[in-house]
Design a protein around this motif. Structure first.
Motif, PDB file in Angstrom:
ATOM      1  N   GLN A 191      -9.994  -5.050  -1.393  1.00  0.00           N
ATOM      2  CA  GLN A 191     -11.288  -4.912  -2.058  1.00  0.00           C
ATOM      3  C   GLN A 191     -11.497  -3.488  -2.565  1.00  0.00           C
ATOM      4  O   GLN A 191     -12.000  -3.263  -3.671  1.00  0.00           O
ATOM      5  CB  GLN A 191     -12.418  -5.292  -1.096  1.00  0.00           C
ATOM      6  CG  GLN A 191     -13.814  -5.264  -1.723  1.00  0.00           C
ATOM      7  CD  GLN A 191     -13.957  -6.246  -2.860  1.00  0.00           C
ATOM      8  OE1 GLN A 191     -13.570  -7.412  -2.729  1.00  0.00           O
ATOM      9  NE2 GLN A 191     -14.486  -5.797  -3.995  1.00  0.00           N
ATOM     10  N   GLN A 192     -11.088  -2.511  -1.767  1.00  0.00           N
ATOM     11  CA  GLN A 192     -11.211  -1.117  -2.195  1.00  0.00           C
ATOM     12  C   GLN A 192     -10.321  -0.818  -3.402  1.00  0.00           C
ATOM     13  O   GLN A 192     -10.722  -0.109  -4.326  1.00  0.00           O
ATOM     14  CB  GLN A 192     -10.850  -0.181  -1.031  1.00  0.00           C
ATOM     15  CG  GLN A 192     -11.876  -0.167   0.094  1.00  0.00           C
ATOM     16  CD  GLN A 192     -11.402   0.606   1.314  1.00  0.00           C
ATOM     17  OE1 GLN A 192     -10.218   0.571   1.656  1.00  0.00           O
ATOM     18  NE2 GLN A 192     -12.325   1.307   1.971  1.00  0.00           N
ATOM     19  N   LEU A 193      -9.116  -1.369  -3.401  1.00  0.00           N
ATOM     20  CA  LEU A 193      -8.213  -1.179  -4.536  1.00  0.00           C
ATOM     21  C   LEU A 193      -8.782  -1.807  -5.802  1.00  0.00           C
ATOM     22  O   LEU A 193      -8.760  -1.203  -6.877  1.00  0.00           O
ATOM     23  CB  LEU A 193      -6.844  -1.782  -4.228  1.00  0.00           C
ATOM     24  CG  LEU A 193      -5.943  -1.005  -3.267  1.00  0.00           C
ATOM     25  CD1 LEU A 193      -4.720  -1.843  -2.908  1.00  0.00           C
ATOM     26  CD2 LEU A 193      -5.508   0.320  -3.886  1.00  0.00           C
ATOM     27  N   SER A 194      -9.281  -3.040  -5.686  1.00  0.00           N
ATOM     28  CA  SER A 194      -9.814  -3.727  -6.859  1.00  0.00           C
ATOM     29  C   SER A 194     -11.080  -3.045  -7.363  1.00  0.00           C
ATOM     30  O   SER A 194     -11.306  -2.931  -8.571  1.00  0.00           O
ATOM     31  CB  SER A 194     -10.080  -5.207  -6.542  1.00  0.00           C
ATOM     32  OG  SER A 194     -11.019  -5.342  -5.497  1.00  0.00           O
ATOM     33  N   SER A 232       0.177  -0.014  -1.522  1.00  0.00           N
ATOM     34  CA  SER A 232      -1.115   0.113  -2.199  1.00  0.00           C
ATOM     35  C   SER A 232      -0.937   0.637  -3.627  1.00  0.00           C
ATOM     36  O   SER A 232      -1.655   0.227  -4.543  1.00  0.00           O
ATOM     37  CB  SER A 232      -2.047   1.042  -1.415  1.00  0.00           C
ATOM     38  OG  SER A 232      -1.454   2.314  -1.227  1.00  0.00           O
ATOM     39  N   GLU A 233       0.039   1.526  -3.841  1.00  0.00           N
ATOM     40  CA  GLU A 233       0.292   2.064  -5.177  1.00  0.00           C
ATOM     41  C   GLU A 233       0.911   0.998  -6.069  1.00  0.00           C
ATOM     42  O   GLU A 233       0.585   0.905  -7.261  1.00  0.00           O
ATOM     43  CB  GLU A 233       1.202   3.281  -5.080  1.00  0.00           C
ATOM     44  CG  GLU A 233       0.537   4.473  -4.383  1.00  0.00           C
ATOM     45  CD  GLU A 233       1.518   5.594  -4.087  1.00  0.00           C
ATOM     46  OE1 GLU A 233       2.727   5.310  -3.999  1.00  0.00           O
ATOM     47  OE2 GLU A 233       1.080   6.741  -3.922  1.00  0.00           O
ATOM     48  N   LEU A 282      -1.504  -3.273   3.919  1.00  0.00           N
ATOM     49  CA  LEU A 282      -2.557  -2.412   3.390  1.00  0.00           C
ATOM     50  C   LEU A 282      -3.343  -1.766   4.524  1.00  0.00           C
ATOM     51  O   LEU A 282      -3.734  -0.593   4.443  1.00  0.00           O
ATOM     52  CB  LEU A 282      -3.501  -3.220   2.494  1.00  0.00           C
ATOM     53  CG  LEU A 282      -2.941  -3.623   1.127  1.00  0.00           C
ATOM     54  CD1 LEU A 282      -3.908  -4.570   0.413  1.00  0.00           C
ATOM     55  CD2 LEU A 282      -2.669  -2.406   0.261  1.00  0.00           C
ATOM     56  N   GLN A 283      -3.570  -2.533   5.579  1.00  0.00           N
ATOM     57  CA  GLN A 283      -4.291  -2.003   6.734  1.00  0.00           C
ATOM     58  C   GLN A 283      -3.539  -0.832   7.347  1.00  0.00           C
ATOM     59  O   GLN A 283      -4.136   0.163   7.766  1.00  0.00           O
ATOM     60  CB  GLN A 283      -4.487  -3.109   7.778  1.00  0.00           C
ATOM     61  CG  GLN A 283      -5.387  -2.708   8.942  1.00  0.00           C
ATOM     62  CD  GLN A 283      -5.625  -3.867   9.891  1.00  0.00           C
ATOM     63  OE1 GLN A 283      -4.869  -4.839   9.913  1.00  0.00           O
ATOM     64  NE2 GLN A 283      -6.676  -3.785  10.682  1.00  0.00           N
ATOM     65  N   GLU A 284      -2.206  -0.926   7.364  1.00  0.00           N
ATOM     66  CA  GLU A 284      -1.386   0.155   7.893  1.00  0.00           C
ATOM     67  C   GLU A 284      -1.530   1.426   7.047  1.00  0.00           C
ATOM     68  O   GLU A 284      -1.342   2.535   7.542  1.00  0.00           O
ATOM     69  CB  GLU A 284       0.080  -0.283   7.941  1.00  0.00           C
ATOM     70  CG  GLU A 284       0.355  -1.372   8.973  1.00  0.00           C
ATOM     71  CD  GLU A 284       1.773  -1.920   8.860  1.00  0.00           C
ATOM     72  OE1 GLU A 284       2.503  -1.497   7.926  1.00  0.00           O
ATOM     73  OE2 GLU A 284       2.141  -2.778   9.685  1.00  0.00           O
ATOM     74  N   GLU A 285      -1.838   1.256   5.759  1.00  0.00           N
ATOM     75  CA  GLU A 285      -2.024   2.406   4.872  1.00  0.00           C
ATOM     76  C   GLU A 285      -3.491   2.837   4.808  1.00  0.00           C
ATOM     77  O   GLU A 285      -3.853   3.740   4.037  1.00  0.00           O
ATOM     78  CB  GLU A 285      -1.505   2.071   3.468  1.00  0.00           C
ATOM     79  CG  GLU A 285       0.002   1.849   3.436  1.00  0.00           C
ATOM     80  CD  GLU A 285       0.532   1.569   2.039  1.00  0.00           C
ATOM     81  OE1 GLU A 285      -0.233   1.737   1.064  1.00  0.00           O
ATOM     82  OE2 GLU A 285       1.712   1.197   1.917  1.00  0.00           O
ATOM     83  N   GLY A 286      -4.352   2.171   5.577  1.00  0.00           N
ATOM     84  CA  GLY A 286      -5.750   2.577   5.672  1.00  0.00           C
ATOM     85  C   GLY A 286      -6.596   2.216   4.475  1.00  0.00           C
ATOM     86  O   GLY A 286      -7.541   2.947   4.136  1.00  0.00           O
TER      87      GLY A 286
END
Length: 339
Positions: free
Chosen positions: A280-283, A236-237, A272-276
């Protein structure tokens, strides 16, 4: 080693880090002193070291289109030439004409020419055939990079995703649909040179410069994160970094980010799901940060900020901003200015 070339190497290493490679390992394998390169000390890289760096990055990333994807992500601001281009240019045509003078400072593998015709104009890269024969794989990677890089920088000067009317290049042995996606053209013809052809109407398109001050800040921020955390960063980062450095043309699709990280969109969603968190949230987080910056500066109208962030309708930007902050962009900007 010229500054522009050094910056290109550093950005290649930063991009490789985003693909989960170790910049230090790449340098070691390529016979390059990483610590000296980072410090900006006097350092001369041989052709073999540069060749090895590109080839090792391509091999270790397992991405046969490494150069193409690297060119898709890199902004001209990262190479330090954007200030010179926009300082002396009012239109796309003028900027490209000036760019010809800078090309040799970055690489000597081709000669760049810009030609204007009746209904179109052409950006042609004429290869140095001697370099092409010595290291054909490396040469093709670098030419892919410069084709994608040039196209996406024309975008950046006008804040619009421009589509070439035709692309000419040597026969493609890899993934043709991916070339068509990155270069935004389904008319790719075989030739012994590399050329991007555009509709003549873009030649006199005025340059928009609002994004470059922020872009420089974002690039420095991302480079600092890459140096500090390297391949230990969460997916995610790493995606957040890619979103930031590509944000000047709106938010890339999940498919485009997945291609850049050499994975599938489904696999990326699962990680990403594994990182919760979701894409869409990132964008949304990236758009919110940029919106607050632009509006808070007081230099850009709300409509322009909406356009820069990739919203086709101002009403869509208003709804998103209210969801993020509880107020409208106009009210927020007035509050900053009057406060």
């Amino acid at each position: 080693m010229q500054d522009y070339q050094r910056l290109l190497v550093l950005n290649l290493l930063a991009y490789a880090t985003q693909k989960n490679l170790s910049a230090a390992q790449l340098c070691t394998l390529s016979g390059i002193e990483f610590s000296t390169l980072k410090k900006g000390e006097n350092l001369t890289l041989t052709d073999k070291q540069l060749d090895d760096l590109w080839l090792n990055a391509t091999h270790l990333s397992h991405d046969p289109l490494f150069g193409l994807h690297f060119g898709e992500t890199l902004q001209v601001a990262a190479l330090g030439v954007v200030g010179e281009l926009i300082r002396h240019s009012r239109t796309i045509g003028e900027a490209l004409t000036h760019a010809v003078a800078f090309a040799h400072l970055i690489t000597d593998i081709f000669v760049m020419d810009v030609t204007r015709a009746d209904k179109s104009f052409f950006i042609r890269f004429t290869p140095d055939t001697s370099r092409q024969k010595v290291a054909p794989l490396l040469f093709s990677q670098m030419m892919d990079f410069f084709m994608a890089f040039t196209l996406h920088e024309v975008d950046g000067l006008v804040l619009e995703k421009i589509q070439p009317i035709r692309i000419s290049m040597p026969p493609i042995s890899a993934d043709l649909p991916e070339y068509e996606r990155v270069l935004r053209c389904h008319s790719i013809q075989e030739a012994d040179y590399y050329e991007l052809s555009f509709d003549e109407s873009f030649w006199d398109e005025p340059i928009l410069m609002a994004n470059y001050e922020l872009q420089g800040v974002l690039l420095q921020k991302v480079s600092a994160m890459d140096s500090a955390f390297g391949d230990r960063r969460k997916i995610s980062e790493r995606i957040g970094s890619l979103l930031l450095v590509n944000s000047y043309l709106g938010i890339p699709t999940l498919e485009a980010i997945a291609a850049n990280l050499n994975t599938s969109s489904r696999s990326l969603q699962r990680k990403l799901q594994e990182e919760g968190i979701t894409y869409q949230q990132l964008s949304d987080s990236t758009r919110k940060s940029l919106a607050l910056h632009y509006l808070g500066s007081g230099q850009y109208p709300v409509k322009e900020v909406s356009y820069i962030l990739g919203y086709n309708e101002l009403s869509a930007f208003n709804r998103a901003f209210r969801r993020w902050t509880g107020t409208t962009p106009v009210s927020y900007q007035k509050g900053i200015i009057n406060g």
